[in-house]
Design a protein around this motif. Structure first.
Motif, short mmCIF file in Angstrom:
data_model
loop_
_atom_site.label_atom_id
_atom_site.label_comp_id
_atom_site.label_asym_id
_atom_site.label_seq_id
_atom_site.Cartn_x
_atom_site.Cartn_y
_atom_site.Cartn_z
N ILE A 74 0.83 -1.20 -0.05
CA ILE A 74 0.05 0.25 -0.08
C ILE A 74 0.76 1.25 0.22
N LEU A 75 1.92 1.17 0.82
CA LEU A 75 2.76 2.34 0.99
C LEU A 75 3.52 2.76 -0.31
N GLN A 76 3.90 1.58 -0.97
CA GLN A 76 4.71 1.98 -2.20
C GLN A 76 3.79 2.28 -3.51
N ARG A 77 2.56 1.96 -3.48
CA ARG A 77 1.64 2.66 -4.37
C ARG A 77 1.53 3.80 -4.04
N LEU A 78 1.13 4.36 -2.58
CA LEU A 78 0.61 5.74 -2.51
C LEU A 78 2.10 6.66 -2.80
N GLU A 79 3.15 6.08 -2.52
CA GLU A 79 4.29 6.87 -2.73
C GLU A 79 4.64 7.21 -4.30
N LYS A 80 4.32 6.06 -4.88
CA LYS A 80 4.40 6.04 -6.45
C LYS A 80 3.18 7.30 -6.99
N GLU A 81 2.18 7.16 -6.61
CA GLU A 81 1.06 7.93 -6.97
C GLU A 81 1.13 9.51 -6.38
N GLU A 82 2.16 9.76 -5.39
CA GLU A 82 2.66 10.91 -5.08
C GLU A 82 1.42 11.55 -4.12
N LYS A 83 0.98 10.40 -3.48
CA LYS A 83 0.08 10.88 -2.41
C LYS A 83 0.50 10.75 -1.02
N ILE A 84 1.75 10.32 -0.84
CA ILE A 84 2.36 10.56 0.45
C ILE A 84 3.75 10.85 0.16
N LYS A 85 4.59 11.51 0.91
CA LYS A 85 5.95 11.81 0.76
C LYS A 85 7.29 10.61 1.30
N LYS A 86 8.04 10.76 1.02
CA LYS A 86 9.12 9.66 1.19
C LYS A 86 9.18 9.63 2.93
N ALA A 87 9.25 11.00 3.50
CA ALA A 87 9.25 10.94 5.15
C ALA A 87 8.05 10.10 5.50
N ASP A 88 6.75 10.52 4.99
CA ASP A 88 5.82 9.83 5.57
C ASP A 88 6.04 8.26 5.38
N LYS A 89 6.09 7.71 4.13
CA LYS A 89 6.23 6.29 3.94
C LYS A 89 7.35 5.78 5.09
N GLN A 90 8.24 6.53 5.28
CA GLN A 90 9.33 5.98 6.52
C GLN A 90 8.85 5.74 7.62
N PHE A 91 8.00 6.87 8.15
CA PHE A 91 7.23 6.95 9.28
C PHE A 91 6.29 5.83 9.39
N LEU A 92 5.63 5.56 8.40
CA LEU A 92 4.55 4.37 8.32
C LEU A 92 5.10 3.12 8.14
N TYR A 93 6.13 2.86 7.61
CA TYR A 93 6.86 1.52 7.34
C TYR A 93 6.99 0.74 8.55
N PRO A 94 6.30 -0.45 8.24
CA PRO A 94 6.55 -1.30 9.57
C PRO A 94 7.97 -1.96 9.66
N THR A 95 8.72 -1.34 10.77
CA THR A 95 9.88 -1.76 11.04
C THR A 95 10.14 -2.96 12.03
N SER A 96 8.99 -3.43 12.62
CA SER A 96 8.98 -4.63 13.43
C SER A 96 7.72 -5.38 13.25
N GLU A 97 7.91 -6.68 13.92
CA GLU A 97 6.65 -7.63 13.79
C GLU A 97 6.00 -7.97 15.05
N ASN A 98 6.04 -7.03 15.83
CA ASN A 98 5.39 -7.49 17.38
C ASN A 98 4.07 -7.82 17.20
N VAL A 99 3.68 -8.71 17.79
CA VAL A 99 2.49 -9.09 17.70
C VAL A 99 1.43 -8.44 19.21
N PRO A 100 0.47 -7.86 18.63
CA PRO A 100 -0.33 -7.01 19.74
C PRO A 100 -0.57 -8.02 20.79
N ARG A 101 -0.84 -7.63 22.27
CA ARG A 101 -1.21 -8.69 23.04
C ARG A 101 -2.39 -7.91 23.87
N ILE A 102 -3.02 -9.01 24.37
CA ILE A 102 -4.48 -8.74 25.16
C ILE A 102 -3.92 -8.72 26.64
#
Length: 335
Positions: A51-79
């Motif tokens: 999704i982020l790659q597509r939005l950046e390609k369509e110039e709907k988000i900036k590179k900095a936005d993509k970096q902020f939203l990019y998933p850097t971990s794979e933590n599983v939410p806990r209840i």
């Protein structure tokens, strides 16, 4: 175990075995939760990256936005369970999903900035106790009228997602200022919202991963906004009800509603409210005035002999009188 209470900033000390038994009972509800055979995090991560790659390609988000939203971990939410001491001491839990650090957390935070302006635009919306006092200053009750309040039973877990997305899409399409806040289209925002709801709907407990089958889990930054948006959309149907049931006053704060209604019509209004959700999931309870008074927010509203009302400070029995120290290092709240 030492736990924070569901409300009132109280602390609950509970036997660990009892806590585990109650959590197991909560998660054994097959209508609400199901066990998963595998961790869906990698799948969701690939989805978000796409999704982020597509939005950046369509110039709907900036590179900095993509970096902020990019998933850097794979933590599983806990209840975890938060005891509801205002119901019965430590016998019921509010299920809370700790979404912090998960792959969709930053997306959910960013959505709040986009969605917040479309929530609370109704004339019936109450911002806080101060605005409530302003709304009630010229109100006079007739002899055949009573003060009443309705609230939604388990707002988050009973809110239907498909209906929420439909109502949200309507609100975004009607928002003339949306283009000034983001380059994302309504469809882009709905897509990201669906992603957030999917990633907060699964979590781990005691080594097992579960999925919430219905409603929205508490814990995501965007969940309260989405639930409020859904409830706001449903409450618009109030104007379509029979005229004799229409409250003269209808003021809403999140899922709590304050009303002035004719005596003898509360049950009929409740029955009608329980039909406005086409899925039948959203249900209401009510509380009528007692000895001429009714609590709402942190105020006690009392009718005076001449029909006017006065507001005084109200504190629930679970209130602990704990407040943030004024000189503490904490951002000030400007209203």
């Amino acid at each position: 175990m030492v736990l924070g209470a569901d409300k009132g900033r109280a602390t609950v000390v509970m036997d660990k075995t009892e806590y585990q038994q109650k959590m197991s009972t909560l998660l054994s509800d097959s209508k609400t939760y199901e066990k998963l055979d595998r961790d869906p995090t990698p799948k969701h991560k690939r989805e978000l990256v796409s999704i982020l790659q597509r939005l950046e390609k369509e110039e709907k988000i900036k590179k900095a936005d993509k970096q902020f939203l990019y998933p850097t971990s794979e933590n599983v939410p806990r209840i975890y369970g938060s005891p509801k001491i205002h119901k019965t001491i430590a016998r019921r839990f509010s299920p809370i999903v700790d979404f912090t650090g998960s792959i969709g957390y930053n997306v959910a935070k960013s959505l709040m900035d986009i969605l917040s302006p479309i929530v609370g635009q109704s004339e019936h919306h109450v911002l806080n106790s101060k605005s409530l006092a302003e709304d009630l200053k010229d109100v006079t009750l007739e002899d055949d009228e009573i003060l009443n309040s309705h609230d939604v039973v388990a707002l988050f877990t009973s809110t239907p997602i498909d209906l929420t997305l439909h109502i949200l899409k309507e609100g975004l399409n009607e928002d003339k200022d949306l283009k000034n806040r983001t380059l994302l289209t309504t469809d882009d925002i709905i897509e990201l919202t669906k992603f957030c709801l999917a990633t907060v709907a699964y979590f781990s407990y005691s080594g097992q991963i579960y999925r919430q089958c219905f409603g929205m889990a508490m814990g995501s930054p965007s969940t309260p906004l989405l639930a409020i948006s859904s409830w706001s959309g449903l409450s618009r149907k109030l104007s379509l009800q029979p005229r004799k049931l229409s409250p003269r006053l209808w003021k809403r704060y999140v899922d709590d509603v304050l009303e002035i209604i004719r005596k003898g019509q509360v049950d009929n209004l409740t029955d009608h409210l329980n039909t406005i959700d086409p899925t039948g999931s959203v249900k209401f309870t009510y509380e009528q005035e007692h000895n001429g008074s009714i609590p709402f927010l942190d105020t006690l509203i009392t009718r005076k002999p001449d029909g006017s009302v006065k507001l005084s400070i109200y504190r629930k029995k679970t209130h602990t009188d704990q407040y943030l120290q004024f000189s503490s290092h904490h951002p000030s709240i400007k209203n």
